[in-house]
Design an enzyme around this catalytic site. Sequence first.
Site, mmCIF file in Angstrom:
data_model
loop_
_atom_site.group_PDB
_atom_site.id
_atom_site.type_symbol
_atom_site.label_atom_id
_atom_site.label_comp_id
_atom_site.label_asym_id
_atom_site.label_seq_id
_atom_site.Cartn_x
_atom_site.Cartn_y
_atom_site.Cartn_z
ATOM 1 N N GLU A 214 -3.480 17.842 30.086
ATOM 2 C CA GLU A 214 -3.426 16.475 30.622
ATOM 3 C C GLU A 214 -2.004 15.964 30.538
ATOM 4 O OE1 GLU A 214 -6.383 14.226 28.513
ATOM 5 O OE2 GLU A 214 -7.995 15.001 29.749
ATOM 6 N N HIS B 271 -6.044 2.320 31.865
ATOM 7 C CA HIS B 271 -6.316 3.550 32.614
ATOM 8 C C HIS B 271 -6.145 3.238 34.088
ATOM 9 C CE1 HIS B 271 -8.190 7.156 34.123
ATOM 10 N NE2 HIS B 271 -8.151 7.651 32.897
ATOM 11 N N ARG C 267 0.314 7.771 32.593
ATOM 12 C CA ARG C 267 -0.696 6.834 33.102
ATOM 13 C C ARG C 267 -0.217 5.385 33.109
ATOM 14 N NH1 ARG C 267 -5.578 7.299 28.703
ATOM 15 N NH2 ARG C 267 -5.789 9.326 29.647
ATOM 16 N N HIS D 122 -8.162 0.299 28.615
ATOM 17 C CA HIS D 122 -8.805 1.553 28.241
ATOM 18 C C HIS D 122 -8.742 1.839 26.751
ATOM 19 C CE1 HIS D 122 -10.270 5.579 28.791
ATOM 20 N NE2 HIS D 122 -9.145 6.141 28.403
ATOM 21 N N ARG E 265 -0.392 6.068 23.617
ATOM 22 C CA ARG E 265 -1.241 7.158 23.132
ATOM 23 C C ARG E 265 -1.151 8.357 24.065
ATOM 24 N NH1 ARG E 265 -7.311 8.411 24.247
ATOM 25 N NH2 ARG E 265 -6.699 7.487 26.219
HETATM 26 C C1 LIG Z 1 -14.459 6.109 29.317
HETATM 27 C C2 LIG Z 1 -13.607 6.608 28.183
HETATM 28 C C3 LIG Z 1 -13.094 7.906 28.204
HETATM 29 C C4 LIG Z 1 -12.320 8.368 27.146
HETATM 30 N N1 LIG Z 1 -11.900 9.669 27.165
HETATM 31 C C5 LIG Z 1 -11.252 10.151 26.073
HETATM 32 C C6 LIG Z 1 -10.921 11.535 25.981
HETATM 33 O O1 LIG Z 1 -11.217 12.328 26.869
HETATM 34 N N2 LIG Z 1 -10.284 11.959 24.855
HETATM 35 C C7 LIG Z 1 -9.936 11.126 23.825
HETATM 36 O O2 LIG Z 1 -9.355 11.580 22.831
HETATM 37 N N3 LIG Z 1 -10.252 9.813 23.893
HETATM 38 C C8 LIG Z 1 -10.909 9.313 24.971
HETATM 39 N N4 LIG Z 1 -11.240 7.999 25.019
HETATM 40 C C9 LIG Z 1 -10.977 7.169 23.844
HETATM 41 C C10 LIG Z 1 -11.962 7.534 22.750
HETATM 42 O O3 LIG Z 1 -13.221 7.760 23.329
HETATM 43 C C11 LIG Z 1 -12.079 6.437 21.712
HETATM 44 O O4 LIG Z 1 -10.825 6.036 21.266
HETATM 45 C C12 LIG Z 1 -12.868 6.936 20.509
HETATM 46 O O5 LIG Z 1 -14.087 7.472 20.950
HETATM 47 C C13 LIG Z 1 -13.108 5.820 19.534
HETATM 48 O O6 LIG Z 1 -14.019 6.258 18.569
HETATM 49 P P1 LIG Z 1 -14.507 5.241 17.469
HETATM 50 O O7 LIG Z 1 -15.500 5.957 16.637
HETATM 51 O O8 LIG Z 1 -13.335 4.641 16.811
HETATM 52 O O9 LIG Z 1 -15.179 4.042 18.288
HETATM 53 P P2 LIG Z 1 -16.423 4.053 19.290
HETATM 54 O O10 LIG Z 1 -16.744 5.407 19.732
HETATM 55 O O11 LIG Z 1 -16.178 3.036 20.331
HETATM 56 O O12 LIG Z 1 -17.597 3.534 18.372
HETATM 57 C C14 LIG Z 1 -17.635 2.211 17.899
HETATM 58 C C15 LIG Z 1 -19.004 1.951 17.331
HETATM 59 O O13 LIG Z 1 -19.028 0.720 16.621
HETATM 60 C C16 LIG Z 1 -20.165 -0.029 16.985
HETATM 61 N N5 LIG Z 1 -19.851 -1.424 16.702
HETATM 62 C C17 LIG Z 1 -18.877 -2.186 17.251
HETATM 63 N N6 LIG Z 1 -18.865 -3.396 16.667
HETATM 64 C C18 LIG Z 1 -19.842 -3.399 15.732
HETATM 65 C C19 LIG Z 1 -20.326 -4.362 14.825
HETATM 66 N N7 LIG Z 1 -19.805 -5.596 14.739
HETATM 67 N N8 LIG Z 1 -21.364 -4.044 14.024
HETATM 68 C C20 LIG Z 1 -21.934 -2.811 14.106
HETATM 69 N N9 LIG Z 1 -21.510 -1.855 14.956
HETATM 70 C C21 LIG Z 1 -20.480 -2.151 15.751
HETATM 71 C C22 LIG Z 1 -20.379 0.332 18.426
HETATM 72 O O14 LIG Z 1 -21.674 0.009 18.837
HETATM 73 C C23 LIG Z 1 -20.106 1.821 18.374
HETATM 74 O O15 LIG Z 1 -21.223 2.505 17.887
HETATM 75 C C24 LIG Z 1 -12.012 7.509 26.076
HETATM 76 C C25 LIG Z 1 -12.507 6.214 26.060
HETATM 77 C C26 LIG Z 1 -13.301 5.752 27.092
HETATM 78 C C27 LIG Z 1 -13.834 4.357 27.040
#
Ligand SMILES: Cc1cc2nc3c(=O)[nH]c(=O)nc-3n(C[C@H](O)[C@H](O)[C@H](O)COP(=O)(O)OP(=O)(O)OC[C@H]3O[C@@H](n4cnc5c(N)ncnc54)[C@H](O)[C@@H]3O)c2cc1C
Length: 539
Positions: free
Chosen positions: A114, A234, A280, A341, A376
């Site tokens: 990428e 994005h 990007r 994003h 990032r």
């Molecule tokens: C469409 C998309 C595509 C992406 N593609 C990539 C990729 O290919 N590669 C890559 O490295 N990154 C990618 N990213 C970024 C990456 O997905 C995220 O940065 C990463 O998944 C974040 O993980 P996380 O566990 O921190 O948060 P998340 O996966 O967002 O999880 C957060 C969790 O917290 C919960 N939550 C939120 N607030 C509360 C609250 N107050 N009380 C209880 N629960 C709560 C939510 O419901 C969720 O379960 C992408 C992001 C998106 C949106």
Amino acid sequence: MDADFLVVGSGIAGLTCALRCAAAGSVLLVTKDRLPESSSQYAQGGIASVWSPEDTFESHIEDTLGAGAGLCHRDVVEVVVREGPARVRDLIALGVRFDGREDPEGWAYDLGQEGGHSQRRILHALDATGHEIIRALSEAVRAAPHVRILENHLAVDLLLDRSSEPATCWGAYVLDRATSAVHRTVARATFLCAGGAGKVYLYTSNPDVATGDGIAMAYRAGAPVANMEFIQFHPTCLYHPQAKSFLLTEALRGEGAVLRRPDGERFMDRYDPRAELAPRDIVARAIDNEMKVHGWESVYLDISHRDPAWIRTRFPTVYERCLTFGFDLTKGPVPVVPAAHYCCGGVVTDLEGRTALPRLYACGENACTGLHGANRLASNSLLEALVFASRASAHACAAIARDRATPPSIRPWDPGAATDSDEAVVVTQNWDEIRRFMWNYVGIVRSDRRLSRARERIALLQEEIRQYYWHVLLTSDLAELRNIAAVAECIITCAQQRRESRGLHYTIDHPSPDPGWARDTVIRRGPDGVADVARVVGG
Ligand SMILES: Cc1cc2nc3c(=O)[nH]c(=O)nc-3n(C[C@H](O)[C@H](O)[C@H](O)COP(=O)(O)OP(=O)(O)OC[C@H]3O[C@@H](n4cnc5c(N)ncnc54)[C@H](O)[C@@H]3O)c2cc1C
């Protein structure tokens, strides 16, 4: 004590913390929607890791530092990159199936490339990598002993013992969305894994849960928050009234997709010699400019010159999803707009995922570890979440093993004189207003004047929300509104501090980088715990 460990969120960071901590004590995992609902679940591209013999740690480190525009913390980059392959192997051991093929020496992984990566190092599961990772992690967490999962439970605020400075965190107030009851949930260690804050903006690739709750809770509790001006937009989200948040992966441009104006003409080569393969942020700024100058609602992404069968096999999720909205990727261009994003900033943490508040950890997108700096590198965020969730869990497990402290008495949630709201319109009105002015004034291209306007708006809305908040019974919509307002305030404050353009922060009044600003923007809420005026506390 409700549990030894409280985990807020069930994306890659939260599920990893829950799984690892279950070996050392009881875990309560609260998540505000269903278990899989998270940004992690929608990750398409994949997870970056040094995997092939041609690749090196040094190369991944240099690529990450290059993207970060001088603000990455080198020690953090080294740790994430070097521990990456072991953490990816942990996922494989859990049953995550990354794409590849049988060869005489075993399974040869198909490594994608990428923008910004000088080597092929992206492990992926077709274009639905996040779905596959969350499937395997969720199954493991559901099967783990000592883990209690509460879906549809939203953490509202941290439980704080303010007899020390900084305050010590002993869990969180948690709203049961089904009953509207708020529970005091006490734990020895709390992990904020609540993800990003894309919903602060009108257009976002993020799911509805991404309202910056973790960042807002930590900020209200007095923890330092950093680099919130660096929001990654994005370039290509599907533009359709019903296609809320659907992203067209960058890999499409990597495989030859081009951007077109509504009249079919290409435009990217006027902005950058790399055209569609420019980083990007440059592509997003170019699209934003084309749309604003000409008043267009979208531009178009076109990969229809590639073989239709190959498109359907390589991008099955994107292909199917576009089709449901009446767009056939194999036959012609599809309308796209840029969208918020990824949030590079967040709660400041150290190498063990610790925040400044004792007993409080932050992992994943709601943390600012120092990995991303001002921008990032694609596919580094799943890796960061995985590495830091593992490190933070290891630290917390060791700390809990020698912990003899008893929690202080913390008062139950006090609804005070709150009554049922008969004016829910306040929430929808303020919600729309914040997201729109953040898009227009604090979006892809900023200026001093736009930021000042945004600052005035958010101050007014914060006051209105504060008054409303304490007079009506709490709902999840209201809690989220309060959080997007707090996060908007953090973004505006950080953006106003940084009087230069660097990485993802671009302002027409200071269009070049300033070497004097090669440092993080760290903010913390005022010491009285009430005033919402952010103070700049660090360089
Ligand atoms: C469409 C998309 C595509 C992406 N593609 C990539 C990729 O290919 N590669 C890559 O490295 N990154 C990618 N990213 C970024 C990456 O997905 C995220 O940065 C990463 O998944 C974040 O993980 P996380 O566990 O921190 O948060 P998340 O996966 O967002 O999880 C957060 C969790 O917290 C919960 N939550 C939120 N607030 C509360 C609250 N107050 N009380 C209880 N629960 C709560 C939510 O419901 C969720 O379960 C992408 C992001 C998106 C949106």
